[in-house]
Design a protein around this motif. Structure first.
Motif, PDB file in Angstrom:
ATOM      1  N   GLN A   1      -3.904  19.006   9.061  1.00 52.48           N
ATOM      2  CA  GLN A   1      -5.309  18.645   9.199  1.00 52.48           C
ATOM      3  C   GLN A   1      -5.448  17.163   9.548  1.00 52.48           C
ATOM      4  O   GLN A   1      -4.844  16.302   8.904  1.00 52.48           O
ATOM      5  N   LYS A   2      -6.235  16.886  10.560  1.00 52.19           N
ATOM      6  CA  LYS A   2      -6.564  15.509  10.914  1.00 52.19           C
ATOM      7  C   LYS A   2      -7.903  15.185  10.274  1.00 52.19           C
ATOM      8  O   LYS A   2      -8.954  15.641  10.718  1.00 52.19           O
TER       9      LYS A   2
ATOM     10  N   LEU B   1       0.843  -1.182   0.000  1.00 51.75           N
ATOM     11  CA  LEU B   1       0.000   0.000   0.000  1.00 51.75           C
ATOM     12  C   LEU B   1       0.885   1.240   0.000  1.00 51.75           C
ATOM     13  O   LEU B   1       1.897   1.274   0.700  1.00 51.75           O
ATOM     14  N   PRO B   2       0.540   2.281  -0.777  1.00 57.29           N
ATOM     15  CA  PRO B   2       1.351   3.501  -0.748  1.00 57.29           C
ATOM     16  C   PRO B   2       1.381   4.110   0.646  1.00 57.29           C
ATOM     17  O   PRO B   2       0.490   3.877   1.473  1.00 57.29           O
ATOM     18  N   TYR B   3       2.415   4.919   0.881  1.00 55.83           N
ATOM     19  CA  TYR B   3       2.548   5.568   2.181  1.00 55.83           C
ATOM     20  C   TYR B   3       2.935   7.023   1.980  1.00 55.83           C
ATOM     21  O   TYR B   3       3.784   7.339   1.145  1.00 55.83           O
ATOM     22  N   PHE B   4       2.318   7.915   2.779  1.00 60.20           N
ATOM     23  CA  PHE B   4       2.589   9.339   2.717  1.00 60.20           C
ATOM     24  C   PHE B   4       2.895   9.832   4.122  1.00 60.20           C
ATOM     25  O   PHE B   4       2.138   9.575   5.061  1.00 60.20           O
ATOM     26  N   GLY B   5       4.048  10.503   4.262  1.00 62.21           N
ATOM     27  CA  GLY B   5       4.470  10.884   5.596  1.00 62.21           C
ATOM     28  C   GLY B   5       5.300  12.148   5.610  1.00 62.21           C
ATOM     29  O   GLY B   5       5.534  12.795   4.581  1.00 62.21           O
TER      30      GLY B   5
ATOM     31  N   THR C   1      -5.439  11.707   6.527  1.00 55.68           N
ATOM     32  CA  THR C   1      -4.289  11.518   7.424  1.00 55.68           C
ATOM     33  C   THR C   1      -4.538  10.453   8.480  1.00 55.68           C
ATOM     34  O   THR C   1      -3.586   9.928   9.065  1.00 55.68           O
ATOM     35  N   THR C   2      -5.801  10.118   8.742  1.00 58.81           N
ATOM     36  CA  THR C   2      -6.081   9.055   9.709  1.00 58.81           C
ATOM     37  C   THR C   2      -6.239   7.696   9.045  1.00 58.81           C
ATOM     38  O   THR C   2      -6.441   6.691   9.726  1.00 58.81           O
ATOM     39  N   SER C   3      -6.138   7.646   7.731  1.00 58.03           N
ATOM     40  CA  SER C   3      -6.273   6.383   7.009  1.00 58.03           C
ATOM     41  C   SER C   3      -4.965   5.600   7.035  1.00 58.03           C
ATOM     42  O   SER C   3      -3.918   6.108   7.461  1.00 58.03           O
TER      43      SER C   3
ATOM     44  N   GLY D   1      -2.070  13.490  -3.405  1.00 60.13           N
ATOM     45  CA  GLY D   1      -2.342  14.915  -3.348  1.00 60.13           C
ATOM     46  C   GLY D   1      -3.170  15.296  -2.145  1.00 60.13           C
ATOM     47  O   GLY D   1      -2.911  16.321  -1.483  1.00 60.13           O
ATOM     48  N   GLU D   2      -4.184  14.472  -1.835  1.00 57.43           N
ATOM     49  CA  GLU D   2      -5.031  14.753  -0.678  1.00 57.43           C
ATOM     50  C   GLU D   2      -4.267  14.543   0.632  1.00 57.43           C
ATOM     51  O   GLU D   2      -4.318  15.384   1.543  1.00 57.43           O
ATOM     52  N   CYS D   3      -3.556  13.418   0.739  1.00 57.56           N
ATOM     53  CA  CYS D   3      -2.847  13.096   1.976  1.00 57.56           C
ATOM     54  C   CYS D   3      -1.741  14.110   2.274  1.00 57.56           C
ATOM     55  O   CYS D   3      -1.631  14.627   3.395  1.00 57.56           O
ATOM     56  N   ILE D   4      -0.914  14.404   1.279  1.00 59.28           N
ATOM     57  CA  ILE D   4       0.212  15.315   1.514  1.00 59.28           C
ATOM     58  C   ILE D   4      -0.291  16.727   1.795  1.00 59.28           C
ATOM     59  O   ILE D   4       0.255  17.431   2.655  1.00 59.28           O
ATOM     60  N   SER D   5      -1.358  17.136   1.121  1.00 59.55           N
ATOM     61  CA  SER D   5      -1.921  18.457   1.401  1.00 59.55           C
ATOM     62  C   SER D   5      -2.413  18.549   2.840  1.00 59.55           C
ATOM     63  O   SER D   5      -2.196  19.560   3.520  1.00 59.55           O
ATOM     64  N   SER D   6      -3.071  17.505   3.318  1.00 55.63           N
ATOM     65  CA  SER D   6      -3.546  17.504   4.699  1.00 55.63           C
ATOM     66  C   SER D   6      -2.382  17.509   5.688  1.00 55.63           C
ATOM     67  O   SER D   6      -2.458  18.145   6.744  1.00 55.63           O
TER      68      SER D   6
END
Length: 476
Positions: free
Chosen positions: A408-409, A369-373, A413-415, A398-403
């Motif tokens: 933003q929680k 699964l991709p990961y954004f951190g 970001t909580t997924s 785009g959504e995860c990194i922007s949050s």
């Protein structure tokens, strides 16, 4: 702080068929390179799908935000314009995700993939955009009795979870109405799926970013990323200071410790056929629906708008450590031949031959699964681990990194895409040596299954090692 290994890229100049086609339509003009020093809120290193989607999402959420993208070549000329153009989320990945994440997080990941698919559709079908978007579902086909058993397992899991409305089982008689290949025994049609021309999509995203006021600097390879408050991104002729930096360099993020420990380098090789729309109509392959067989190292394929077949093999070589610039990840005759053989095997009546072939590295995380951190000690953010299926996943990026940038929680970001513990791989060279042995064994076993032969006993034993060792990746 020098993050050179995380941002350096060495894109081969042998373009994919997609890139050559897009250049013939849109030309190859580039934005001016960075010169001098500028100050922005967010500097994005890498102008592929991840970088462009992140810029667009940030501009939507905060229109006044100052954003700059730096690309070593032209935006989209890396992995983004070299994939197969199959677009789908994670409903088909549930059998892999469930043992790792459990029911709730797995279904949550699939639902976020659906939101990404909706966003892609809205962008791709907007007036004035011609990115060859065709949304006719995503078809997985069984080409051996072993793969038929996998279809049965897919159906069972979907029913148990109550999500069986996302797929339809197709017996051979119905499958022939969608694509009458002599090798297809049975099919599984996922309602969520589309195809796109990836290079045209990259051009459209780039233009949308420019229209939104994003500064883009091309032919601007980054030399250093220096951590600080603010951070500083340096090129040969300029520098950008920014509160936040995004490393959207795909396999280049293998230079980051958190990525390198939990990710390994594979490669994928597609070929493109001559156009033969008459034959494709004859076998009922009349719409550009994406397909893949059910091997672990899949053959992925789709037709194009002008009647070609792209056939790819996800079984290319591995590489040691973070050596994402390795030549063998881009040029491997055996992998290209495997894709060409698949084309001939599945579509034996196609006239003409292969007109283009190319290869590119892909990252695979330990749980697929991709990961954004965000780096622990800096406002430096990254995305990794698309596993060769990045068209949909880069929208999620785009959504995860922007949050993450906006602190933003939220559902992103909580997924599991942002909040999970990832299993680490063995240290090198054990990761490379063991992974190569298992990869070669699985390819031999799956080739034998496709040919109706018994699997070689030694190869079968080696291919089962990851499962015996309790690993979550590399298991059949």
């Amino acid at each position: 702080m020098n993050l050179l290994d995380a941002v350096r890229s060495n894109i081969e100049q042998e373009f994919s068929w997609w890139q050559r086609d897009a250049r013939s339509v849109f030309g190859s003009n580039t934005q001016l390179p960075l010169s001098g020093t500028i100050d922005v809120d967010v500097a994005i290193v890498g102008g592929g799908f991840t970088g462009l989607w992140t810029a667009l999402v940030l501009k939507e959420r905060q229109p006044q935000m100052r954003i700059a993208i730096l690309d070593a070549y032209r935006c989209g000329d890396g992995a983004s314009s070299r994939n197969g153009g199959n677009v789908h989320g994670y409903w088909g990945a549930l059998p892999t995700l469930l043992p790792i994440f459990g029911t709730d997080k797995s279904i949550d990941a699939a639902r976020l993939g659906t939101l990404a698919q909706i966003r892609l559709r809205e962008f791709a079908t907007a007036p004035g955009r011609d990115v060859w978007w065709v949304e006719e579902g995503y078809l997985r086909v069984a080409t051996s009795p072993a793969q038929v058993q996998k279809i049965q397992e897919f159906i069972r899991i979907a029913r148990d979870l109550g999500v069986d409305s996302t797929l339809t089982r197709l017996p051979q008689t119905e499958l022939r109405n969608l694509c009458n290949s002599p090798r297809f025994l049975e099919g599984l049609l996922f309602s969520e799926g589309a195809t796109v021309h990836p290079a045209r999509l990259a051009y459209a995203l780039r233009q949308a970013a420019l229209d939104a006021g994003v500064q883009i600097f091309e032919n601007s390879p980054v030399k250093h990323v220096r951590k600080g408050s603010p951070n500083k991104v340096e090129t040969a002729h300029g520098a950008i200071t920014a509160r936040d930096v995004v490393l959207a360099t795909y396999t280049g993020t293998m230079g980051l410790g958190p990525v390198a420990r939990t990710t390994t380098l594979f490669s994928s090789f597609p070929v493109m056929s001559e156009a033969d729309p008459e034959y494709l109509e004859k076998i009922n392959y009349s719409v550009a629906r994406g397909l893949a067989d059910l091997r672990m190292f899949t053959h992925y394929f789709r037709r194009t708008k002008d009647g070609r077949i792209l056939m790819g093999s996800g079984s290319g070589p591995l590489e040691l450590g973070s050596a994402h610039n390795s030549e063998k990840l881009r040029r491997d005759p055996a992998s290209a031949q495997r894709a060409a053989t698949g084309l001939q095997r599945f579509f034996p009546g196609m006239r003409g031959g292969v007109v283009a072939s190319w290869g590119y590295p892909i990252e695979v995380t330990s749980d697929r699964l991709p990961y954004f951190g965000t780096l622990a000690d800096a406002r430096i953010h990254y995305g990794s681990g698309y596993s060769g299926h990045g068209v949909n996943a880069t929208v999620i990026a785009g959504e995860c990194i922007s949050s993450l940038i906006l602190n933003q929680k939220d559902q992103w970001t909580t997924s599991a895409f942002c909040a999970r513990t990832r299993m680490t791989f063995p240290i090198e060279p054990f990761r490379f040596v063991g992974g190569t042995m298992v990869r070669d064994a699985i390819v031999r076993c799956e080739d034998a299954e496709d040919a109706g032969r018994r699997q070689p006993l030694i190869a079968q034993a080696i291919s089962n090692l990851p499962r015996v060792m309790g690993m979550r990746v590399g298991t059949r």
